[in-house]
Write a protein that holds these residues in place. Structure first.
Motif, short mmCIF file in Angstrom:
data_model
loop_
_atom_site.label_atom_id
_atom_site.label_comp_id
_atom_site.label_asym_id
_atom_site.label_seq_id
_atom_site.Cartn_x
_atom_site.Cartn_y
_atom_site.Cartn_z
N PRO A 85 -13.53 -0.17 -8.98
CA PRO A 85 -14.28 1.30 -8.70
C PRO A 85 -14.55 1.47 -7.55
CG PRO A 85 -15.72 -0.41 -9.68
CD PRO A 85 -14.25 -0.92 -9.68
N HIS A 86 -14.83 0.44 -6.35
CA HIS A 86 -15.14 0.68 -5.05
C HIS A 86 -13.96 1.24 -4.29
CE1 HIS A 86 -16.83 -0.16 -1.09
NE2 HIS A 86 -15.70 -0.61 -0.86
N PHE A 87 -12.71 0.62 -4.45
CA PHE A 87 -11.80 1.18 -3.78
C PHE A 87 -11.13 2.71 -4.23
CE2 PHE A 87 -11.96 -2.97 -1.90
CZ PHE A 87 -11.77 -2.68 -0.47
N TYR A 119 0.13 6.41 1.35
CA TYR A 119 -0.50 5.19 0.70
C TYR A 119 -0.68 5.56 -0.68
CZ TYR A 119 -1.44 2.98 5.17
OH TYR A 119 -1.42 2.40 6.29
N TYR A 120 -0.35 4.66 -1.38
CA TYR A 120 -0.94 4.87 -3.07
C TYR A 120 -2.03 4.03 -3.34
CZ TYR A 120 4.03 6.50 -3.26
OH TYR A 120 5.15 7.07 -3.03
N MET A 121 -3.34 4.73 -3.47
CA MET A 121 -4.52 3.86 -3.86
C MET A 121 -5.08 4.28 -5.02
SD MET A 121 -4.62 2.39 -1.04
CE MET A 121 -6.20 1.54 -0.88
N LEU A 122 -4.71 5.26 -5.75
CA LEU A 122 -5.20 5.51 -7.08
C LEU A 122 -4.38 5.20 -7.93
CD1 LEU A 122 -6.83 9.22 -6.40
CD2 LEU A 122 -8.07 6.95 -6.45
N PRO A 123 -4.94 4.66 -9.38
CA PRO A 123 -4.15 3.85 -10.27
C PRO A 123 -3.10 5.06 -10.96
CG PRO A 123 -6.24 4.36 -11.11
CD PRO A 123 -6.19 4.65 -9.53
N THR A 124 -3.38 6.03 -11.12
CA THR A 124 -2.29 7.25 -11.32
C THR A 124 -1.43 7.86 -10.21
OG1 THR A 124 -3.72 9.03 -11.73
CG2 THR A 124 -3.80 7.56 -13.44
N GLY A 165 -4.90 -6.46 -3.57
CA GLY A 165 -5.95 -6.78 -2.54
C GLY A 165 -7.07 -7.25 -3.15
N ALA A 166 -7.47 -6.96 -4.54
CA ALA A 166 -8.60 -7.42 -5.01
C ALA A 166 -8.69 -8.96 -5.00
CB ALA A 166 -8.85 -6.95 -6.60
N PHE A 167 -7.46 -9.74 -4.95
CA PHE A 167 -7.56 -11.09 -4.93
C PHE A 167 -8.33 -11.70 -3.50
CE2 PHE A 167 -4.97 -10.50 -8.43
CZ PHE A 167 -5.11 -11.51 -9.28
N LYS A 188 0.66 -1.16 -0.05
CA LYS A 188 0.03 0.10 -0.03
C LYS A 188 0.91 1.38 0.06
CE LYS A 188 -3.68 0.17 2.64
NZ LYS A 188 -4.44 0.01 4.01
N THR A 189 2.13 1.00 0.50
CA THR A 189 2.89 2.31 0.66
C THR A 189 3.98 2.30 -0.62
OG1 THR A 189 4.47 1.22 2.34
CG2 THR A 189 2.58 2.65 2.95
N LYS A 190 3.75 1.35 -1.41
CA LYS A 190 5.04 1.10 -2.36
C LYS A 190 4.34 1.71 -3.65
CE LYS A 190 7.61 -0.57 0.66
NZ LYS A 190 8.76 0.27 1.21
N THR A 191 3.18 1.02 -4.21
CA THR A 191 2.78 1.18 -5.62
C THR A 191 1.00 1.18 -5.68
OG1 THR A 191 2.60 -0.28 -7.64
CG2 THR A 191 2.93 -1.24 -5.65
N PRO A 192 0.52 1.81 -6.55
CA PRO A 192 -0.84 1.55 -6.75
C PRO A 192 -1.30 0.07 -7.27
CG PRO A 192 -0.06 3.63 -7.92
CD PRO A 192 1.21 2.60 -7.50
N LEU A 193 -0.31 -0.58 -7.43
CA LEU A 193 -1.03 -2.01 -7.94
C LEU A 193 -1.40 -2.70 -6.76
CD1 LEU A 193 1.97 -3.05 -10.35
CD2 LEU A 193 -0.41 -2.56 -10.83
N SER A 194 -1.26 -2.28 -5.41
CA SER A 194 -1.71 -2.75 -4.14
C SER A 194 -3.12 -2.95 -4.03
CB SER A 194 -1.40 -1.84 -3.04
OG SER A 194 -2.00 -0.55 -3.19
N VAL A 195 -3.79 -2.11 -5.11
CA VAL A 195 -5.35 -2.23 -5.18
C VAL A 195 -5.72 -3.60 -5.93
CG1 VAL A 195 -7.68 -1.55 -6.05
CG2 VAL A 195 -5.75 0.02 -4.86
#
Length: 303
Positions: A187-189, A205-210, A151-153, A141-148
């Motif tokens: 879309p939820h997160f 935290y990096y939560m948005l894709p861009t 986390g989706a798994f 979560k603190t490294k990359t937006p790919l965390s979402v």
């Protein structure tokens, strides 16, 4: 090892301890996950076995509770920086890390054991969910937006888990349920990430894709919402094994999806927190109602 719960109130009441337990395990989220699992169970079961259903509910709660508790242990210093989380039991000082760790571990063990009593595959997927959430998603979560994406798994497992609990099998049916909840989470997160952007930024935290509240992020929200709709109505084709959806059910699901897409498009045009909040609320309504439609469609349609 110090295990007593410390409280900032004048007396360490049972009510406060219970409230801290509920916050540590995120009772609202845990209940929503249990709801998804129960919906999946009803879809997969030829006959309802209430003992298995009860074990699924209890084991599912402990599974989610363990993941949330471990998450709060790992993120305790960052939680203290954010207004949304600074009053959680650990960063507020009401609960020690050792106490939280014991609670998390007991929940994890109980969750896996209880799910194993349903069947081994259910326990396996439950254990995978705990591992991915705490050991992969949380650090990312603190490294990359790919965390979402990661986390989706674990987030998509509950709907599928119910089917596996009912059948002790994994195939295209639970795989489809998994994909519905998988695509829904983006879309939820991202709506949550948009709404809480400033608070998340304090913790890095990096939560948005861009990484920004921009057109590109909003466009991806729209794209994943469309994919979610497609996957959600796909069982009407008859290509998903014994998981069926009638034409009427598919129409209702599609209408619900278009409603959520409307709010995704509004976020693209307005790009403000008000639009993000409406999308977040619409997404919660969507996944709940879709699961209810699937279950109702099975019993009304006689599948």
């Amino acid at each position: 090892m110090k295990t007593a719960i410390r409280t900032t109130t004048k007396t360490g009441t049972f009510a406060q301890a219970l409230e801290d337990f509920k916050q540590l395990t995120k009772v609202g989220l845990a209940v929503s996950v249990v709801f998804s699992s129960v919906a999946g169970y009803f879809l997969g079961a030829e006959a309802i076995e209430y003992k298995a259903l009860l074990l699924l509910m209890i084991g599912g709660y402990f599974m989610v509770g363990a993941s949330n508790a471990y998450n709060q242990i790992i993120e305790r210093d960052l939680d203290a920086l954010m207004k949304r989380t600074m009053n959680r039991p650990i960063p507020s000082g009401r609960m020690s890390v050792n106490t939280a760790f014991i609670i998390a571990t007991v929940c994890a063990v109980l969750g896996i054991v209880i799910l194993y009593m349903v069947n081994p595959k259910t326990a396996m997927f439950g254990a995978i969910s705990i591992f991915l959430y705490t050991s992969v998603y949380t650090p990312l979560k603190t490294k990359t937006p790919l965390s979402v994406f990661v986390g989706a798994f674990p987030g998509a497992i509950p709907f599928m888990l119910g089917w596996v609990a009912a059948t002790n099998k994994f195939g295209i049916e639970p795989g489809t349920l998994f994909m519905i909840q998988f695509f829904w989470q983006f879309p939820h997160f991202w709506a949550i990430g948009w709404l809480l952007y400033d608070d998340y930024k304090k913790a890095g935290y990096y939560m948005l894709p861009t990484g920004k509240k921009d057109n590109a992020t909003a466009l991806q929200v729209i794209m994943y919402t469309i994919w979610m709709i497609v996957v959600s109505v796909f069982p009407v084709t008859g290509l998903t094994g014994s998981l069926h959806l009638s034409v009427a059910g598919a129409v209702i699901v599609a209408v619900l999806g278009v409603g959520m897409l409307y709010f995704a498009i509004r976020l693209y045009h307005e790009k403000d927190n008000a639009a993000a909040k409406k999308l977040m609320l619409a997404s919660v309504s969507y996944i709940t109602l879709v699961q209810m439609v699937y279950v109702a469609d099975k019993f009304i349609g006689g599948y």
